[in-house]
Each structure stands twice: as structure tokens, then as C-alpha cells.
Design a protein around this motif. Structure first.
Motif, short mmCIF file in Angstrom:
data_model
loop_
_atom_site.label_atom_id
_atom_site.label_comp_id
_atom_site.label_asym_id
_atom_site.label_seq_id
_atom_site.Cartn_x
_atom_site.Cartn_y
_atom_site.Cartn_z
N ASP A 1 -6.07 -0.50 -4.38
CA ASP A 1 -5.49 -1.17 -3.22
C ASP A 1 -6.47 -2.22 -2.71
O ASP A 1 -7.42 -1.89 -2.02
CB ASP A 1 -5.18 -0.13 -2.14
N GLU A 2 -6.24 -3.45 -3.06
CA GLU A 2 -7.13 -4.56 -2.67
C GLU A 2 -8.59 -4.20 -2.91
O GLU A 2 -9.40 -4.26 -1.99
CB GLU A 2 -6.91 -4.93 -1.21
N SER B 1 0.84 -1.20 0.00
CA SER B 1 0.00 0.00 0.00
C SER B 1 0.87 1.25 0.00
O SER B 1 0.60 2.21 -0.73
CB SER B 1 -0.90 0.02 1.23
MG LIG Z 1 -2.23 -2.50 2.34
#
Ligand SMILES: [Mg+2]
Ligand SMILES: Nc1ncnc2c1ncn2[C@@H]1O[C@H](COP(=O)(O)OP(=O)(O)OP(=O)(O)O)[C@@H](O)[C@H]1O
Lengths: 405, 255
Positions: free
Chosen positions: B176-177, B48
Motif C-alpha cells: 500500500d503506497e 487501500s
Molecule cells: Mg490508502
């Protein structure tokens, strides 16, 4: 097994304690409100004449009742002719009970003042234009020569629209609360106008713009300020602000609505800042990040996302701030000058409802109309603050439904 | 020289610090445009952090510091005087948890346009529609554009956030995910979406889902403890990793 049973029991007991204390609190609050209104509403329907007294005129006089204001003006010597209150022309002769002792010697009244009513009747008979203010205990029986003015009852209009607050005037106290309402509104409105933009501004600064170090010092400091007793603020106002206002604006007195408004604003500020800052802080960083990631500037993020998200918390801050301003007593009592007159500008002495209650409740006999009038003022104050919070509630609700938040 | 020109992103000797903590260690990579790049690695390895370098989101965190060169479209985005607001219009982001604004669906998508000073109503509603179509959400929400975004399901909310990011027409999309909080069906839809978006956007995606990475990405980067252990074509990483750590992680022997 047993432990589990015990746990369950404990949970049940805790649950009970919470619900019982909740119920007790609710009941207590409801009772207080009921008590307030019951005491207050006793006022309407009370006689406008001081308790235990009546007004008498000569039977030939065609006036049969007088308004409280007229009564007061007659006894103050402002009205001197019956013509002015709708009667036949003739100079009014005001007679107070005590004067009987100048007209007759002590023994003329007989044992135990048994003859006193007759003597009073005689006086009234001899003066066709008389108005006599007499205790019921010695009052003459109404007859062909004596007429008792019928009591007028205090009406809601007397109370709400009356422009004179003279609760200790005899024979007819005046409970016109308009000057007090206007005084309260004037002072609190001014305070709110000062405090809201400032308070919300500081809250935005603290939560969004200042760096952590400043915030860590400022926030507790502000919260500390919120805890300072209002007498201290009043004292500050009296010692610093009042002379300053007097000098700056060249006023005869510095104790004005203006000074009171400023002191109130200063007092309301910490509450507004603290609550509003908490509201802004509680907005999740994800909201800010979402906005910034779309290329919004810091300011756009603040006013398009953070503030709308924190709306209900900010409204709470505003309501609490206004509540503090409307209900504050001590400081206002000290710096407003306490003149119960209709305010015309910010630079006059005024008197607010809470200050009036605080100042007069101690002196008002608990069975009298004055006492009830003070309770009625309390009711009005209660209604004021309720209106503010209900309005706030409606505003948030409306926003919610219109944007379907 | 020519080869660097179609590299839309390049990172050179990037070191990144949270105060004293050295979170990214000497990262070097290049990404060409209109590709999907996946980043995998154990939790806390810096994925991240790395992603958030490219829209300077890490700037919001107090006490962070970056060393090295970070180029987006050939421009050093950490140079003095770079306008981060403009950068973020070019580099959109979709977060792990759906984070729509407490506004209507329409206003959520229109937000990026409005903050960029777009006032033309017709244009805005046109763009809102195309963005929602690109995010494969239009059919589901076209009748309730003026309902709260919170009335949508989690998967719909995430697609709304994608639409919101697309509305400002970025050239790069950081994700991010984006599917970690979603059910398999919603995940599949988002994966389809990503593959389709590749035609117009450069996508960097962080994921914990190996299959997902192998399905949708062209290149894959494997991070561990702040280091980019291996970076290469997805096929190569998943079939013939050069490093043992990569192999262990992918085959589940590790982490
Ligand atoms: Mg992360
Ligand atoms: N705001 C912060 N302040 C200090 N340290 C941080 C901060 N954010 C992340 N870190 C540290 O930096 C390292 C990398 O974090 P990062 O969030 O990039 O990991 P990640 O690879 O995304 O993990 P995950 O897969 O769990 O999301 C972690 O060790 C974390 O503890």
C-alpha cells in the motif's frame, strides 16, 4: 510589527512563568526531603533515656551503662538480677522518683525541694543494688556514693535491627523499627502479588480483547474507583473483609496482614489498570497490524509486540501500584490490627510504617526522640519507594541497551 | 475453466461497507500469478480498502461488512472457518508508513518465522539473510543485525519491512503506497526490487505515482469513488484508456 513584538513578549513571559514554577516546585520537593531527613537523623545521637531524666546506681555497682532493651526489661521486672546484665550478683531494686515521697515527709525536703537531691543520694547510698530513674532537675550530683549511668546514644543498629517498637515506654523508649518494616513489606508484597497479575490482566483485556462497548463502560468506572478515598476502602475492609477473614480462617481476630493486603490490592488495582491500559492503548495500531499481517495470532501480537512496546508505561503502572501499596495509610490503619510485633505469618496483626506515622505523630512531642523516630520512619519509607522506582528505571534502561531499542 | 486456474486472485461482485458507508461497489477482477498489478485513483476512492480485503485486514475494523466472492488460489477467503493467520502467511503486506517493530533488525525479519513456531536457529538466520538479500538490504545491514531497526533510515526501514514480509515466503504481496514516504533514490530501489520480486511473487501495489505504475506494473486498475472504473494491461490503460474518467485522471485533468 507591533503585534509581532507583543507576541514575542508574551511568549517570553509564558516561558518565564513555566520555568519559574518548575524551579519552585523542584526546590519545594528538595526542601521537603531535606527537612524529612534532617528531622529524622536527629534521632541518632539522642540519648536512649527519656529526655530530662537520667539513671543512677550506687557507686559500688560496676555497671556504668545499660542498653535501652536491658533498661526496659529491668523496669518491667523481666530482669531482676544485676548478674543478667553483666554486673555482680545482687537483686535489682528499681526505684522511681515518685517513691521518694513515700519515704520522707514533705517538710524533709526543705524550701523549694532544695534538699531533695541529698535525700535521693541518701536512698541510693543505702541500697547498693538500686537503680533509680530521676529527673535531672532534682538529681544528686555524682559523688563517691552516687553514680550516674552514662547515656548511650541511639544508634542506627538500635533503630533498624531493634525488634520492639515501644516509643512511649519509660524510662527507655524502644524504637526498633524492624517489626514495622517487616509489616510494611509483608502487607505490600502480598498486595502487589495479588494486584499486579490481576491489574495487568484486566488492562490487557480492556485494551486488546474487550469490545468497545465494554471498554467504554469499564474504563471510566475503573478511573472512578481510583478516586475513592482510602477511608472508604478501609471501612469496606473493616465491615466486610475482616469478619469474613476471621470466620473463614477461624482466627482470633480478623484484622490481619492478610486482610490489609487484600484491601490494599483492591485499592491499587484501579491505578494499575488505568495506567497500564493507557500504556497499551498508546501503542500505534500500525504495530498490531504489522504483527497480524505476518500471520501472528492475537495473543502472539499481544505478548510479542504490544506488551514489549508498552513496557515503560507498564512499568510506570507497576511502580505506581507498588507506591500506592507501600505508602497507603488510612485503610491499612483500619484493617491491619496495628500490632507492632514481629510478623510471622499473613494471619497476624501487623503494623505498617505509614500507619504508625499517622497514628502516633499527633501524640509525639515535637522536640522528643519519638517525633524524630517517626520522621526517620518517613525517611525509610521514602527510601523504599525510591528504590522501587530506581529499580524500575534501571530495568527499562537495561532492556533498552540490551536490545538497543 | 483452465484460464481461471492460473488466476491467483479473483474478486466477484465485491461490495464492501464501513458501517453504512458503501466503500467498494461491485468490484470484479482477476489477477494471474507472478505479475505486478497497480491500483491508482484519487484519494479516498477505496484502493487501500480493496487491497486489505485479500489478507482480511479490514476485519480488524469494527462494523465492516463484505458481500461477494473473494478467491485467493481458488479458495474463498471469507468462507466460514477460514484461518486468517494462515491466510496472512500466504498474503503478505507492506504498509504505507514503514512500521518496523522496536526490536533488532534481525528480530524484525525473524518475527514472522518465530510466530509460526520456527525454532531452528540455523534455519532462522539463513532465512533472515536470504530475505534481507531479496529486499536489497543485506549489504547495508549485515554488520548491524543486532542494532535497533529504528536506527535505519526511512527507506531502509521500508526495505526491512519488505524483508520481514518476504521471510514467511508468501505467494502474494500487498503493497500500500510502499514508496510514498521515501526519497527518489529509495523509491527507485524499491521499484527495482518489486520488478525482481515478480519472478516469485504476485504483487498488488497501490500508488499515487503514475510513472511508477506505468514503469513497474503489468496491469493497472483505476478506482474512483468505490468503483473499479477500468482494469486492463498497463500499456493499454496508459496509452489508450477506454473510459474518459481514466483518461482525465491519467492526464491530470482531474483530481
Ligand atoms: Mg490508502
Ligand atoms: N476505518 C474506516 N471507517 C470508516 N470509513 C473508512 C475507514 N477507512 C476508510 N474509510 C472510507 O472508505 C473510503 C476509502 O478509503 P481508503 O482508505 O480505501 O481510500 P484510498 O483510496 O486508500 O485513499 P488514499 O489514496 O488517500 O490512501 C474513504 O472514503 C474513507 O473515508
Amino acid at each position: 510589527m507591533l503585534a509581532k513584538r507583543c507576541n514575542k513578549l508574551r511568549e517570553r513571559i509564558v516561558e518565564r512563568i513555566f520555568s519559574v514554577s518548575g524551579a519552585i516546585t523542584t526546590i519545594a520537593i528538595v526542601l521537603i526531603v531535606v527537612f524529612l531527613f534532617r528531622e529524622g537523623f536527629g534521632l541518632f545521637g539522642s540519648s536512649t533515656i527519656e529526655n530530662g531524666y537520667s539513671l543512677f546506681v550506687n557507686a559500688k555497682n560496676d555497671i556504668s551503662s545499660l542498653s535501652p532493651t536491658d533498661t526496659k526489661r529491668i523496669f518491667d521486672g523481666e530482669i531482676t538480677d544485676w548478674r543478667d546484665v553483666g554486673g555482680k550478683a545482687g537483686e535489682i531494686k528499681v526505684f522511681r522518683f515518685d517513691e521518694i515521697f513515700n519515704l520522707y515527709s514533705e517538710d524533709a525536703f526543705g524550701d523549694n525541694y532544695a534538699l531533695l537531691p541529698d535525700k535521693l543520694a541518701e536512698v541510693i547510698d543505702n541500697n547498693p543494688t538500686i537503680i533509680a530513674f530521676l529527673p535531672d532537675k532534682y538529681a544528686p550530683k555524682p559523688s563517691s556514693v552516687v553514680k550516674r549511668l552514662t547515656d548511650r546514644r541511639i544508634t542506627a543498629a538500635d533503630f533498624v535491627l531493634g525488634t520492639q517498637w515501644l516509643p512511649t515506654a519509660t524510662p527507655s523508649p524502644l524504637y526498633g523499627m524492624l517489626p514495622l518494616i517487616l509489616g510494611t513489606l509483608l502487607v505490600s508484597l502480598f498486595a502487589v502479588i495479588l494486584a499486579l497479575p490481576l491489574g495487568l490482566g484486566v488492562a490487557v483485556y480492556l485494551s486488546e480483547l474487550s469490545d468497545n462497548r465494554i471498554r467504554r463502560i469499564m474504563k471510566p468506572a475503573v478511573e472512578l474507583l481510583a478516586g475513592i478515598p482510602s477511608v472508604v476502602y478501609g471501612f469496606f475492609g473493616l465491615a466486610v473483609l475482616v469478619p469474613l477473614v476471621q470466620r473463614t480462617f477461624a482466627l482470633p481476630v480478623g484484622e490481619t496482614a492478610f486482610s490489609a493486603g487484600i484491601v490494599l490490592a483492591i485499592m491499587a488495582l484501579p491505578t494499575i489498570i488505568s495506567v497500564a491500559e493507557d500504556a497499551l492503548r498508546s501503542i500505534s495500531p500500525a504495530m498490531r497490524e504489522a504483527s497480524l499481517a505476518l500471520g501472528a495470532t492475537k495473543w502472539q501480537t499481544i505478548y510479542r509486540v504490544v506488551i514489549p512496546c508498552a513496557k515503560s508505561g507498564l512499568l510506570a503502572a507497576i511502580v505506581l501500584g507498588i507506591g500506592r501499596a507501600v505508602g497507603e495509610t488510612m485503610a491499612v490503619l483500619m484493617v491491619s490490627g496495628n500490632a507492632a510485633v514481629m510478623p510471622h505469618s499473613l494471619f497476624e496483626s501487623v503494623r505498617t510504617i505509614p500507619a504508625t506515622i499517622a497514628a502516633e505523630l499527633g501524640e509525639a512531642p515535637s522536640d522528643g526522640t519519638h517525633y524524630q523516630a517517626l520522621f526517620m520512619l518517613g525517611c525509610i519509607l521514602f527510601i523504599f519507594t525510591s528504590i522501587v522506582s530506581i529499580a524500575a528505571e534501571i530495568i527499562t534502561k537495561k532492556h533498552h541497551t540490551s536490545k538497543e531499542l | 475453466m483452465k484460464s481461471t486456474n492460473n488466476k491467483i486472485i479473483s474478486a466477484k461482485h465485491i461490495n464492501f461497507f464501513y458501517k453504512e458507508f458503501h466503500a467498494l461497489k461491485d468490484i470484479n477482477l482477476e489477477i494471474s500469478s507472478q505479475s505486478v498489478t497497480a491500483f491508482i485513483g484519487p484519494s479516498g476512492c477505496g484502493k487501500s480498502t480493496f487491497l486489505r480485503l485479500f489478507n482480511r485486514m479490514n476485519d480488524l475494523i469494527h462494523g465492516t461488512r463484505i458481500e461477494g466472492l473473494c478467491l485467493v488460489e481458488g479458495e474463498n477467503i471469507y468462507a466460514k472457518g477460514v484461518d486468517t493467520d494462515r491466510l496472512r502467511k500466504k498474503v503478505g503486506m507492506v504498509f504505507q508508513k514503514p512500521n518496523p517493530f522496536p526490536k533488532t533488525i534481525f528480530e524484525n525479519v525473524a518475527y514472522g518465522l518465530r510466530v509460526n513456531g520456527m525454532g531452528d536457529k540455523q534455519f532462522i538466520s539463513q532465512r533472515v539473510e536470504t530475505s534481507l538479500r531479496s529486499a536489497a538490504l543485506w549489504e547495508e545491514v549485515k554488520d548491524k543485525l543486532h542494532k535497533s531497526a529504528y536506527a535505519l533510515s526511512g527507506g531502509q526501514q521500508q526495505r526491512l519491512c519488505i524483508a520481514r514480509a518476504l521471510a514467511v515466503e508468501p505467494s502474494i504481496l500487498l503493497m500500500d503506497e510502499p514508496a510514498s514516504a521515501l526519497d527518489p533514490i529509495s523509491t527507485a530501489r524499491i521499484e527495482e526490487l518489486i520488478v525482481r520480486l515478480k519472478q516469485n511473487y504476485t504483487i498488488l501495489i497501490v500508488t499515487h505515482n503514475m510513472q511508477q505504475a506505468s514503469r513497474i506494473s503489468d496491469q493497472t486498475g483505476f478506482f474512483m469513488m468505490g468503483e473499479l472504473v477500468e482494469f486492463g494491461s498497463t500499456k493499454q490503460i496508459f496509452t489508450a484508456p477506454e473510459r474518459e474518467q481514466t483518461y482525465n485522471y491519467i492526464s491530470g485533468h482531474f483530481g
